[in-house]
Design an enzyme around this catalytic site. Structure first.
Site, PDB file in Angstrom:
ATOM      1  CG  HIS A  78       2.780  -3.523   6.090  1.00  0.00           C
ATOM      2  ND1 HIS A  78       3.710  -3.175   7.026  1.00  0.00           N
ATOM      3  CD2 HIS A  78       2.367  -2.365   5.517  1.00  0.00           C
ATOM      4  CE1 HIS A  78       3.856  -1.855   7.030  1.00  0.00           C
ATOM      5  NE2 HIS A  78       3.057  -1.337   6.116  1.00  0.00           N
TER       6      HIS A  78
ATOM      7  CG  HIS B 155      -0.315   0.165   2.553  1.00  0.00           C
ATOM      8  ND1 HIS B 155      -1.030   0.300   3.717  1.00  0.00           N
ATOM      9  CD2 HIS B 155       0.987   0.203   2.928  1.00  0.00           C
ATOM     10  CE1 HIS B 155      -0.199   0.432   4.742  1.00  0.00           C
ATOM     11  NE2 HIS B 155       1.028   0.363   4.297  1.00  0.00           N
TER      12      HIS B 155
ATOM     13  CG  HIS C  44       5.454   0.508   2.457  1.00  0.00           C
ATOM     14  ND1 HIS C  44       4.897   1.736   2.229  1.00  0.00           N
ATOM     15  CD2 HIS C  44       4.904   0.060   3.610  1.00  0.00           C
ATOM     16  CE1 HIS C  44       4.056   2.033   3.203  1.00  0.00           C
ATOM     17  NE2 HIS C  44       4.026   1.029   4.053  1.00  0.00           N
TER      18      HIS C  44
ATOM     19  CG  ASP D 159      -2.066 -13.523   0.054  1.00  0.00           C
ATOM     20  OD1 ASP D 159      -1.249 -12.860   0.733  1.00  0.00           O
ATOM     21  OD2 ASP D 159      -1.834 -14.679  -0.354  1.00  0.00           O
ATOM     22  CG  HIS D 160       0.953 -12.354  -2.831  1.00  0.00           C
ATOM     23  ND1 HIS D 160       0.591 -13.175  -1.788  1.00  0.00           N
ATOM     24  CD2 HIS D 160       2.295 -12.437  -2.928  1.00  0.00           C
ATOM     25  CE1 HIS D 160       1.673 -13.729  -1.283  1.00  0.00           C
ATOM     26  NE2 HIS D 160       2.729 -13.305  -1.947  1.00  0.00           N
TER      27      HIS D 160
ATOM     28  CB  CYS E 100       3.471   5.681   4.672  1.00  0.00           C
ATOM     29  SG  CYS E 100       4.033   4.710   6.054  1.00  0.00           S
TER      30      CYS E 100
ATOM     31  CD  GLU F 132       0.485  -0.962   8.708  1.00  0.00           C
ATOM     32  OE1 GLU F 132      -0.534  -0.647   8.073  1.00  0.00           O
ATOM     33  OE2 GLU F 132       1.269  -0.136   9.196  1.00  0.00           O
TER      34      GLU F 132
END
Ligand SMILES: [Zn+2]
Length: 146
Positions: free
Chosen positions: A41, A14, A39, A79-80, A33, A124
């Site tokens: 998580h 995100h 980047h 996911d991904h 950010c 996170e």
């Protein structure tokens, strides 16, 4: 009343950016950010359902069913993924841990048909998490001001 919690993990990227802010404000408010390339998580999601165990099964709800709901509603959706661009439910929102947890609540709440969704906890990082209990009593969870 018993509450039962299932944990799943997903990885996603995100970035934080508010189009109403100037580039300087975005950098000042969001710091690293705001990097336009994003980047990632490794999110850890804990979903808690509360209820009376069914006398016939001894279970608050069918755990296989909960696993399947988490797979279809959350894992396959997030996911991904690059959360800013690939998850329509987050469109127009800054994908903070708070906003992601609220979206997860809204996706799961109508799918829980035995017991009721009690808490969505989203990590996170190992030392940062948020808790979501629904929309301030506006939902069916009976919490918050009436
Ligand atoms: Zn981040």
């Amino acid at each position: 009343m018993v509450s039962i919690t299932r944990k799943v993990e997903f990885s996603a990227s995100h970035l934080y950016h508010n189009p109403a802010f100037s580039p300087e404000e975005n950098r000042r408010v969001f710091g690293k950010c705001n990097n336009p390339h994003g980047h990632g998580h490794n999110y850890v999601l804990e979903v808690t359902v509360k209820g009376e165990p069914d006398p016939a099964t001894g279970m608050v709800l069918d755990l296989k069913e909960l696993k399947e709901i988490l797979q279809t509603e959350i894992i396959e959706r997030m996911d991904h993924r690059f959360l800013n661009y690939e998850v329509p439910e987050l469109a127009g929102q800054i994908p903070t841990c708070e906003n992601i947890a609220s979206v997860i609540w809204r996706l799961l709440e109508p799918r829980i048909t035995r017991g009721r969704l009690d808490r969505v906890r989203l990590f996170e990082t190992p030392d940062l998490f948020v808790d979501c209990y629904g929309d301030d009593g506006a939902g069916t969870n009976g919490r918050g001001p009436q």
